[in-house]
Design a protein around this motif. Sequence first.
Motif, mmCIF file in Angstrom:
data_model
loop_
_atom_site.group_PDB
_atom_site.id
_atom_site.type_symbol
_atom_site.label_atom_id
_atom_site.label_comp_id
_atom_site.label_asym_id
_atom_site.label_seq_id
_atom_site.Cartn_x
_atom_site.Cartn_y
_atom_site.Cartn_z
ATOM 1 N N GLU A 151 30.466 -24.340 -32.026
ATOM 2 C CA GLU A 151 29.007 -24.394 -31.982
ATOM 3 C C GLU A 151 28.387 -23.268 -32.806
ATOM 4 O OE1 GLU A 151 28.181 -24.220 -27.847
ATOM 5 O OE2 GLU A 151 28.760 -26.309 -27.449
ATOM 6 N N GLU A 153 29.731 -21.923 -35.417
ATOM 7 C CA GLU A 153 29.919 -22.314 -36.821
ATOM 8 C C GLU A 153 28.800 -23.250 -37.277
ATOM 9 O OE1 GLU A 153 33.319 -24.393 -39.692
ATOM 10 O OE2 GLU A 153 33.539 -24.394 -37.510
ATOM 11 N N GLN A 154 28.484 -24.239 -36.432
ATOM 12 C CA GLN A 154 27.399 -25.155 -36.774
ATOM 13 C C GLN A 154 26.062 -24.422 -36.836
ATOM 14 O OE1 GLN A 154 27.738 -28.363 -37.688
ATOM 15 N NE2 GLN A 154 29.956 -27.982 -37.549
ATOM 16 N N ARG A 155 25.843 -23.476 -35.899
ATOM 17 C CA ARG A 155 24.587 -22.722 -35.904
ATOM 18 C C ARG A 155 24.475 -21.861 -37.150
ATOM 19 N NH1 ARG A 155 20.715 -21.483 -31.935
ATOM 20 N NH2 ARG A 155 21.545 -23.395 -30.988
ATOM 21 N N TYR A 157 25.401 -22.610 -40.077
ATOM 22 C CA TYR A 157 24.954 -23.454 -41.184
ATOM 23 C C TYR A 157 23.470 -23.778 -41.087
ATOM 24 C CZ TYR A 157 29.687 -24.426 -42.887
ATOM 25 O OH TYR A 157 30.945 -24.321 -43.422
ATOM 26 N N SER A 158 22.947 -23.876 -39.869
ATOM 27 C CA SER A 158 21.580 -24.378 -39.697
ATOM 28 C C SER A 158 20.560 -23.313 -39.308
ATOM 29 C CB SER A 158 21.574 -25.478 -38.620
ATOM 30 O OG SER A 158 22.023 -24.962 -37.375
#
Length: 548
Positions: A151, A153-155, A157-158
């Motif tokens: 999670e 890692e995804q954060r 990026y965004s």
Amino acid sequence: MPTENKNGQQTSAETKQRVSSGPNRATLPNSVEAEQNVLCCILRNTEYQLEMIAQLKEDDFYQFNHREIFAAMQAISEQSHMVGDENQANTVGFASVVDYLRREGKLEQVGDIDYILKLNELLPSTANYDEYISIVKRASTMRKLIRICGEVEQRAYSAGSAEEAITYAEEQIFNLSQGGANAGLVSLAEDTAKTMYAINERFVNPGKFRGIQTGFKRFDRMTNGLHGGELIVLAARPGVGKSAMAMNIVENVAKQGKTVAIYSLEMSKQQLIERMLSSMSTVPLAEIKSGQFTDPNASLARIRAAQNTICATMSLYGNDYAQIRPSEISSQCRRLKAQHGLDMIVIDYIQLMNSGIDPKQGRANEVGAITRALKLMAKELDVPIIALAQLKRDAEMRNLKGKDGQSGGGGEPVLSDLRESGSIEQDADIVLFIHREKDEEKGTTKHSLIVAKHRNGETGNIELFWLGKFVRFMDAETLAEQQIAMGGDEPEQQGNGELPDLTEGYRGGDEAEGGEFIPPDEGDVPEYVGEGESDVNIDEFEGEENKN
């Protein structure tokens, strides 16, 4: 949805789950054997089965059928039956688990009766249940950590900023380390039982659940001390002494062996330490700032004794960055709690903080966002937060006008006087005002601590005494104890049971906001001009550091 084989074990759809990174691309951490052993221990060990169930959660089990079996055990243990005149939990056993799963239509999913029987007969002894539980919980924590990393890692990026991503990562890992998470809606029956147990413990041992003591004894009795999760707002007009009061509380709390984090947006760390040294050593702050001591040897000895107390016995951490945000405070305090422990946070003061939101939304919304963040921080870290705040000028003007419309009165501040946002009084659990009332005819100044809001208890006014040269507030009880300790007579009480007015005959002064020290002529005693004179005679007053 994962699929199960004949024995209720997960097929490759779930058990062959892979981690997206890492050289070995290993399956998620789990121990089928430890999970089976734990379930066997719960089935067989009726003496400790409730204790074992209480240590685990359904999602601690990796295997789908094990989760369902444990959920059945939890449900059975939460039900009760009468034994004599007492309610007792139902016993979790082979027959009760099979019966529950059959009624719920899940028996075949978990492997039918044969698999439950296999678990029941798996171990010759259940003595090592602690070891099995430890293995299951360790694997569960590792799986959660892997999920959090994905999670984060995804954060990354965004997220709109690096700070946002870092704060999110720290929050998630901190919650995992503390065992905290949003569990959704849960039955309050268990918490009600825990609350009743706590009430009984308070009755048997009143001091066991006492909060952090501030050193102001009547206030501590009113509040039972400061408790984790509370936001305490301490407000006053400039120059009345809110920073001094906060540092007095810090000193008293730190002397109890507690760890305190101090965020000073108004004064430097050196200025805070000078105030604390003055308060603890009873050397006037003016002399410390100027270096001109009336009795250099005695004063320096007392200051060194106070320094040794701070360095050797107090756990204090400070930050004087003037543009700090609530998210930065939260991040730093999470690390501090994990590394050294944390018992209380002090912030001086709210209106100087940077909210981190768009200033176009208005200052009231900014302050509201700050106080809401502080309240959430207090709950997350489970510590009390004392946040200082300014009052509107209206409070000062009303004080000058007086209650009867005449000059020199003492109109007390009210909650609506909190500056820039009604969210302060809304989010705070306790709101305190320091009120200064001057009597021009008698030439005296009186101070009081007003408990204007107390979410969980009484409100009222507490008389304070200001020892201006030492930047120190004391309540009547503590002041009387100091006088007795110094060899004086115990103060006689008035007919109404209250202590006599110790301010009678002494002229109080203004605690001037700011103000630089003006060096005196050679041979003169330095005159303190920063915090004003005292409400009481302090020529013979001694602090704790110079009793020996």
